[in-house]
Motif scaffolding. Structure first.
Motif, short mmCIF file in Angstrom:
data_model
loop_
_atom_site.label_atom_id
_atom_site.label_comp_id
_atom_site.label_asym_id
_atom_site.label_seq_id
_atom_site.Cartn_x
_atom_site.Cartn_y
_atom_site.Cartn_z
N TYR A 73 0.85 -1.18 0.00
CA TYR A 73 0.00 0.00 0.00
C TYR A 73 0.89 1.23 0.00
O TYR A 73 1.77 1.36 0.84
CB TYR A 73 -0.93 0.03 1.22
CG TYR A 73 -1.77 1.28 1.25
CD1 TYR A 73 -2.84 1.43 0.37
CD2 TYR A 73 -1.47 2.32 2.10
CE1 TYR A 73 -3.60 2.59 0.37
CE2 TYR A 73 -2.22 3.48 2.12
CZ TYR A 73 -3.28 3.62 1.25
OH TYR A 73 -4.02 4.77 1.24
N THR A 77 0.01 7.57 -3.21
CA THR A 77 -0.78 7.36 -4.43
C THR A 77 -2.08 6.64 -4.16
O THR A 77 -2.87 6.43 -5.08
CB THR A 77 0.03 6.55 -5.47
OG1 THR A 77 0.30 5.26 -4.92
CG2 THR A 77 1.33 7.26 -5.83
N SER A 79 -2.42 3.62 -3.68
CA SER A 79 -2.33 2.40 -4.47
C SER A 79 -2.22 1.19 -3.55
O SER A 79 -1.31 1.10 -2.73
CB SER A 79 -1.11 2.47 -5.39
OG SER A 79 -0.90 1.24 -6.03
N GLN A 81 -2.01 -2.90 -3.73
CA GLN A 81 -1.75 -3.97 -4.69
C GLN A 81 -1.48 -5.29 -3.97
O GLN A 81 -0.82 -5.31 -2.93
CB GLN A 81 -0.54 -3.64 -5.55
CG GLN A 81 -0.71 -2.39 -6.37
CD GLN A 81 0.51 -2.06 -7.19
OE1 GLN A 81 1.63 -2.41 -6.83
NE2 GLN A 81 0.30 -1.37 -8.30
N SER A 97 -5.57 -4.85 -7.78
CA SER A 97 -5.06 -3.49 -7.63
C SER A 97 -6.21 -2.49 -7.56
O SER A 97 -7.21 -2.64 -8.25
CB SER A 97 -4.15 -3.15 -8.81
OG SER A 97 -3.61 -1.86 -8.67
N THR A 99 -6.85 2.02 -6.49
CA THR A 99 -6.36 3.30 -5.97
C THR A 99 -7.52 4.06 -5.34
O THR A 99 -7.52 5.28 -5.28
CB THR A 99 -5.73 4.15 -7.10
OG1 THR A 99 -6.70 4.32 -8.14
CG2 THR A 99 -4.47 3.52 -7.64
#
Length: 167
Positions: A73, A77, A79, A81, A97, A99
């Motif tokens: 993590y 961003t 993000s 994954q 994935s 965001t």
């Protein structure tokens, strides 16, 4: 905690929670019997849409072989994954994935609990965690940098007795 096996032992957990679901049994709301998903706040219905079916010829979650998992993590961003592999080589592409989630606003308490749960409903599978590493800094683990610490291979505990005199 709060429900039967089909809810991975996390259904209905009050407060904020996040879990990665490795699912090999298709039931209500599941796309198939070989997928992973991001479960939030004790909700295992995939209502957030963060679920990834895995081609069984590429990776079979129920084949009885050891799986390697990387969960990253990046707070900058947002993000999140998840990578899954049959070997200890970290895949370039994430299996799952998103965001869409800012964990710093979801988890406002500085204390975070990390753990594992598993469920099989009426089926049987063996779930074993053979190694685990957690760091609060974003630093993706790669086998080329070997930036992870090896868990102890064994732990030895000894007992001691202490007597207290109430005189």
């Amino acid at each position: 905690l709060g429900s039967t096996g089909q809810n991975l032992g996390i259904y209905g957990i009050s407060g904020t929670s996040i879990a990665i679901e490795f699912d090999t049994y298709q039931n209500g709301g599941d796309p198939d019997n070989n997928h992973i998903a991001l479960d939030l706040n004790g909700n295992t219905t995939h209502s957030n849409g963060v679920v990834a079916s895995i081609n069984r010829s590429t990776l079979d979650l129920a084949d009885g072989n050891l799986k390697y998992v990387w969960i990253d993590y990046n707070g900058a961003t947002k993000s999140f994954q998840v990578r899954v592999s049959n070997s200890n080589s970290r895949p370039t592409n994430a299996t799952l994935s998103t965001t869409s989630y800012n964990l710093s606003t979801m988890f406002t308490n500085p204390n975070v609990y990390v753990g594992f749960t598993g469920a099989t409903g009426g089926s049987y599978e063996r779930h074993s965690i053979t190694s685990f590493y957690f760091t609060p800094q974003y630093s993706p683990i790669t086998t080329s940098t070997n930036s992870y610490a090896q868990d102890p291979l064994s732990v030895t505990m000894t007992s001691s007795t202490t007597s207290v005199n109430d005189d």
